[in-house]
Design an enzyme around this catalytic site. Structure first.
Site, PDB file in Angstrom:
ATOM      1  CG  HIS A   1     -43.111 -26.482  -6.330  1.00 36.34           C
ATOM      2  ND1 HIS A   1     -43.155 -26.428  -4.961  1.00 36.34           N
ATOM      3  CD2 HIS A   1     -44.215 -27.195  -6.693  1.00 36.34           C
ATOM      4  CE1 HIS A   1     -44.215 -27.064  -4.509  1.00 36.34           C
ATOM      5  NE2 HIS A   1     -44.889 -27.543  -5.548  1.00 36.34           N
TER       6      HIS A   1
ATOM      7  CD  GLU B   1     -40.279 -25.971  -3.372  1.00 38.45           C
ATOM      8  OE1 GLU B   1     -41.191 -25.113  -3.481  1.00 38.45           O
ATOM      9  OE2 GLU B   1     -40.399 -27.133  -3.800  1.00 38.45           O
TER      10      GLU B   1
ATOM     11  NE  ARG C   1     -46.980 -31.727   0.095  1.00 40.30           N
ATOM     12  CZ  ARG C   1     -47.805 -31.847  -0.940  1.00 40.30           C
ATOM     13  NH1 ARG C   1     -47.321 -32.051  -2.153  1.00 40.30           N
ATOM     14  NH2 ARG C   1     -49.110 -31.776  -0.776  1.00 40.30           N
TER      15      ARG C   1
END
Length: 323
Positions: A287, A268, A239
């Site tokens: 990601h 993000e 995370r």
């Protein structure tokens, strides 16, 4: 004479699902795509929605729940529940389901892909080389370190962390771990329980696999980086909020032999003011830990549990209570 039929329950899909899983649910429910990026369409559909299927970027909180009085189930196509207020959902009688082990293999593969990229320089030839250049290239590509004999520190020995430990041991690495839980020796995959400060001090490679509970915000900050080796390879595929990016940037700027590879960020997408963007020893990915077709399919089948709840059955994978 027409026999009355029960209307199919309305389920909103706010992010991408694998086609087969999406079609499976669409055969049973009134499945409607309402992208999280179009909040007006989503809000307009919420009052009649009985089900909601989300992934990473749809926030399910008390404000959303207030707009969805008929909601019965939220399906998270993935592992992390950071974007879902599970406690608020349960207080409203809304079940939350997820796919706890859907992408563990994919994330683990990415971890070792980037570790090997960092440690083993290589070159693919597209033309013949003369003997002198052949010898020079081979010399240039000698790796200063190999995995065997290095110490790997794992912060968080959950599903992914355990997989990472198992593979690291197969490479001949010494594996340390820190976790909030007491883990039976048989479930550690050979990893050695180690206090957090000692793990950071002893590890050649540190990989983060902590969850998104609020207490983990900036768990890895200035004190942690000060304890690490000056040539550490640091990875985060858990995370973004777990790592203090400003502290990491200061550490990398002061220790050019160290490097960091991050697949997750806060926020993000990455914003222009991210302090890591200007550093050559910081490597940022968009990601992609779960970015395999198999992992996407595995996560998308959360629709089965969504339908179980809508059918009055108990789900196979209810979200755990908040920690």
């Amino acid at each position: 004479m027409t026999t009355p039929t029960t209307p199919r329950p309305l389920v909103l899909q706010t992010e991408a699902l694998d086609a087969e899983a999406r079609d499976w649910l669409a055969q049973r429910a009134d499945l409607r795509e309402t992208p999280f990026s179009e909040p007006g369409a989503l809000e307009a559909a919420l009052p009649l929605a009985q089900g909601l299927v989300v992934r990473t970027y749809t926030r399910v909180d008390t404000a959303m729940l207030a707009k969805a009085p008929l909601l019965r189930v939220v399906g998270r196509a993935g592992v992390g529940l950071d974007n879902i207020d599970v406690q608020a959902c349960r207080a409203r009688g809304v079940e939350v389901v997820f796919t706890p082990d859907a992408n563990g293999s994919a994330v683990t593969e990415l971890v070792f892909a980037v570790i090997l990229d960092a440690l083993r320089p290589r070159l693919f030839l597209d033309a013949p080389l003369d003997p002198a250049r052949w010898a020079a290239v081979r010399k240039e590509l000698v790796a200063p370190r190999q995995l065997e004999g290095l110490t790997l520190g794992i912060l968080g020995l959950g599903r992914v962390g355990t997989r990472v430990a198992r593979i690291a041991a197969a490479f001949g690495m010494r594996v340390l771990y820190t976790d909030l839980r007491t883990i039976p020796e048989a479930d550690r995959a050979g990893a050695i329980p180690t206090p957090q400060a000692d793990l950071f001090a002893q590890s050649d490679i540190v990989t983060i696999h902590a969850d998104g509970r609020s207490g983990n915000r900036h768990l890895v900050g200035a004190a942690a980086f000060a304890a690490m080796k000056k040539d550490v390879l640091f990875l985060n595929a858990s995370r973004g909020m777990v790592v203090d990016h400003a502290a990491l940037a200061e550490f990398l700027a002061a220790n050019r032999a160290a490097s960091a590879i991050l697949d997750v960020h806060e926020p993000e997408p990455i914003t222009p003011d991210n302090p890591l963007l200007a550093l050559k020893n910081a490597h940022l990915m968009p990601h992609i830990g779960a970015a395999t077709a198999q992992a996407h399919a595995n996560m998308s089948w959360v629709v089965r549990d969504v339908w179980r709840v809508l059918s009055g059955e108990a789900p196979r994978f209810p979200a755990p209570p908040p920690l």
